[in-house]
Scaffold this active site. Structure first.
Site, PDB file in Angstrom:
ATOM      1  N   TYR A   1      29.586  38.681  30.866  1.00 58.19           N
ATOM      2  CA  TYR A   1      30.687  39.404  31.515  1.00 58.19           C
ATOM      3  C   TYR A   1      30.750  40.843  30.988  1.00 58.19           C
ATOM      4  O   TYR A   1      30.842  41.797  31.776  1.00 58.19           O
ATOM      5  CB  TYR A   1      32.005  38.668  31.229  1.00 58.19           C
ATOM      6  CG  TYR A   1      33.222  39.295  31.857  1.00 58.19           C
ATOM      7  CD1 TYR A   1      33.510  39.104  33.211  1.00 58.19           C
ATOM      8  CD2 TYR A   1      34.102  40.076  31.104  1.00 58.19           C
ATOM      9  CE1 TYR A   1      34.640  39.674  33.789  1.00 58.19           C
ATOM     10  CE2 TYR A   1      35.226  40.656  31.684  1.00 58.19           C
ATOM     11  CZ  TYR A   1      35.493  40.442  33.017  1.00 58.19           C
ATOM     12  OH  TYR A   1      36.607  41.011  33.590  1.00 58.19           O
TER      13      TYR A   1
ATOM     14  N   GLY B   1      38.163  41.601  46.625  1.00 60.98           N
ATOM     15  CA  GLY B   1      38.838  40.666  45.718  1.00 60.98           C
ATOM     16  C   GLY B   1      40.339  40.627  45.948  1.00 60.98           C
ATOM     17  O   GLY B   1      41.122  40.401  45.034  1.00 60.98           O
ATOM     18  N   ALA B   2      40.735  40.834  47.207  1.00 57.18           N
ATOM     19  CA  ALA B   2      42.161  41.002  47.521  1.00 57.18           C
ATOM     20  C   ALA B   2      42.919  39.686  47.653  1.00 57.18           C
ATOM     21  O   ALA B   2      44.104  39.681  47.954  1.00 57.18           O
ATOM     22  CB  ALA B   2      42.318  41.822  48.804  1.00 57.18           C
ATOM     23  N   SER B   3      42.246  38.555  47.431  1.00 59.23           N
ATOM     24  CA  SER B   3      42.935  37.278  47.599  1.00 59.23           C
ATOM     25  C   SER B   3      43.690  36.852  46.343  1.00 59.23           C
ATOM     26  O   SER B   3      44.428  35.869  46.371  1.00 59.23           O
ATOM     27  CB  SER B   3      41.924  36.187  47.981  1.00 59.23           C
ATOM     28  OG  SER B   3      40.963  36.059  46.959  1.00 59.23           O
TER      29      SER B   3
ATOM     30  N   LYS C   1      30.161  44.257  33.177  1.00 62.09           N
ATOM     31  CA  LYS C   1      31.218  45.272  33.299  1.00 62.09           C
ATOM     32  C   LYS C   1      30.773  46.602  32.702  1.00 62.09           C
ATOM     33  O   LYS C   1      31.198  47.669  33.150  1.00 62.09           O
ATOM     34  CB  LYS C   1      32.500  44.768  32.623  1.00 62.09           C
ATOM     35  CG  LYS C   1      33.181  43.629  33.373  1.00 62.09           C
ATOM     36  CD  LYS C   1      33.669  44.083  34.739  1.00 62.09           C
ATOM     37  CE  LYS C   1      34.573  43.059  35.407  1.00 62.09           C
ATOM     38  NZ  LYS C   1      35.012  43.495  36.760  1.00 62.09           N
TER      39      LYS C   1
ATOM     40  N   SER D   1      36.212  46.693  32.503  1.00 63.98           N
ATOM     41  CA  SER D   1      36.989  45.865  31.575  1.00 63.98           C
ATOM     42  C   SER D   1      36.846  46.444  30.178  1.00 63.98           C
ATOM     43  O   SER D   1      35.844  47.119  29.885  1.00 63.98           O
ATOM     44  CB  SER D   1      36.444  44.433  31.592  1.00 63.98           C
ATOM     45  OG  SER D   1      36.925  43.707  30.482  1.00 63.98           O
TER      46      SER D   1
ATOM     47  N   ILE E   1      44.924  40.499  31.607  1.00 61.73           N
ATOM     48  CA  ILE E   1      45.986  40.634  32.603  1.00 61.73           C
ATOM     49  C   ILE E   1      46.347  39.223  33.063  1.00 61.73           C
ATOM     50  O   ILE E   1      45.464  38.370  33.218  1.00 61.73           O
ATOM     51  CB  ILE E   1      45.486  41.476  33.811  1.00 61.73           C
ATOM     52  CG1 ILE E   1      44.952  42.844  33.352  1.00 61.73           C
ATOM     53  CG2 ILE E   1      46.569  41.648  34.873  1.00 61.73           C
ATOM     54  CD1 ILE E   1      45.952  43.753  32.676  1.00 61.73           C
TER      55      ILE E   1
END
Lengths: 76, 247
Positions: B152, B16-18, B156, B139, B185
């Protein structure tokens, strides 16, 4: 089924134990690293590699690696 | 200079580094000396992350972690690593009475199954060095509830549970596994949650620190868990939410 191949798969479940410790006559439950998680890994390994289901009993009834190998072989 | 949080000499794989937390983590890790292997689906945005990394030797690998062949390619191309950051994930909002099987499959595939299979495969192929560290981004939704956030939150929550089991089993390999539980965030991901600007301001005010977090504020915690400073920390859960879960 080949015992050397079985021993290779058997040894892969251990992290610390030297490869040279794994022989047909090795009493695997006496290895320092052996624990209940490794027993579970052995059962899963036999299922994944040989498509054979073994149970806790089979581990309990084995003293040496060869004992377990024979149990698996007999279920083929 | 004395720095127990240094990542000098460590190779870290970040999913998920983009964007968002994944991108901030890659950048901050590179600033602390790590060699980064970054992965994501979006080639253009991943390249932008790569351009922002400090130092040399970083690698980018494009992969959709829900596609078996792309996941396998990622695992095969990944060199031996000292750290893994499972940051890839998406948000999804749907009231319970509207949930479909497809929604469950989609969200669990991306947010839960992909990091589990990636982690498992890297361990099995002995790609994670002894004394390595795995960080899983969960999360606060894993144990606090907001309407519409069911899938979600469950996904998580499953990851947080996986973290604890993983920590127990991988202790044998001397690999540590911990989860981070962020509140809201400021990222592209949370910006896409469709609530109005007014609602966002009201929501921010429910945080004791009266704001949302910044991606770097999560990255610094990830760095702590990747570094030797946390060498006795495993199976723990680190909440970073400006105090939100206190109230």
């Amino acid at each position: 089924m080949d015992i050397n191949e079985f021993i290779t798969h058997f040894a892969e479940q251990f992290e610390e134990t030297e490869l040279s410790e794994f022989k047909p006559e090795t009493k695997f439950k006496e290895l320092d690293e052996y624990c209940s998680l490794i027993a579970l890994k052995l059962i899963a390994m036999v299922d994944e590699e040989y498509d054979i289901t073994i149970k806790g009993n089979d581990i309990r009834n084995s003293n040496t690696i060869e004992d377990l190998f024979n149990i698996v072989k007999n279920k083929e | 200079m004395y720095n127990p949080y240094s990542l000098e000499g460590k190779t870290i794989l970040i999913t998920g580094a983009s964007s968002g937390i994944g991108r901030a983590t890659a950048i901050e890790c590179s600033k602390l000396g790590a060699r980064c292997i970054i992965t994501a689906r979006n080639q253009e945005r991943l390249q932008q992350t790569l351009n922002q990394l400090e130092g040399d030797g970083h690698i980018q690998i494009f992969a959709d972690l829900t596609k078996k062949d792309e996941l396998e390619n990622l695992i095969n191309q990944t060199p031996k690593i000292d750290g893994l950051v499972n940051s890839a994930g998406i948000v999804y909002s749907k009231p319970i009475t509207f949930i479909k099987q497809d929604d469950l499959d989609k969200i669990f595939s991306i947010n839960t199954y992909a990091p589990i299979i990636l982690t498992k495969s890297l361990i099995k192929q002995k790609k994670i060095n002894k004394r390595g560290s795995i960080v899983i981004i969960s999360s606060i939704a894993s144990d606090t509830q907001t309407p519409g956030n069911t899938i979600y939150g469950m996904a998580k929550s499953a990851l947080a549970c996986f973290t604890r089991y993983c920590a127990l089993e991988l202790a044998q390999n001397k690999i540590r596994v911990n989860s981070i539980h962020p509140g809201m965030i400021n990222t592209e991901m949370t910006a896409n949650i469709c609530i109005s600007k007014e609602e966002i301001e009201i929501d921010k005010n429910t945080y004791p620190l009266k704001r949302y977090g910044e991606p770097q504020e999560i990255a610094w915690a990830i760095i702590y868990l990747l570094s030797d400073a946390s060498s006795f920390v495993t199976g723990s859960k680190l909440t970073i939410d400006g105090g939100k879960s206190l109230i």
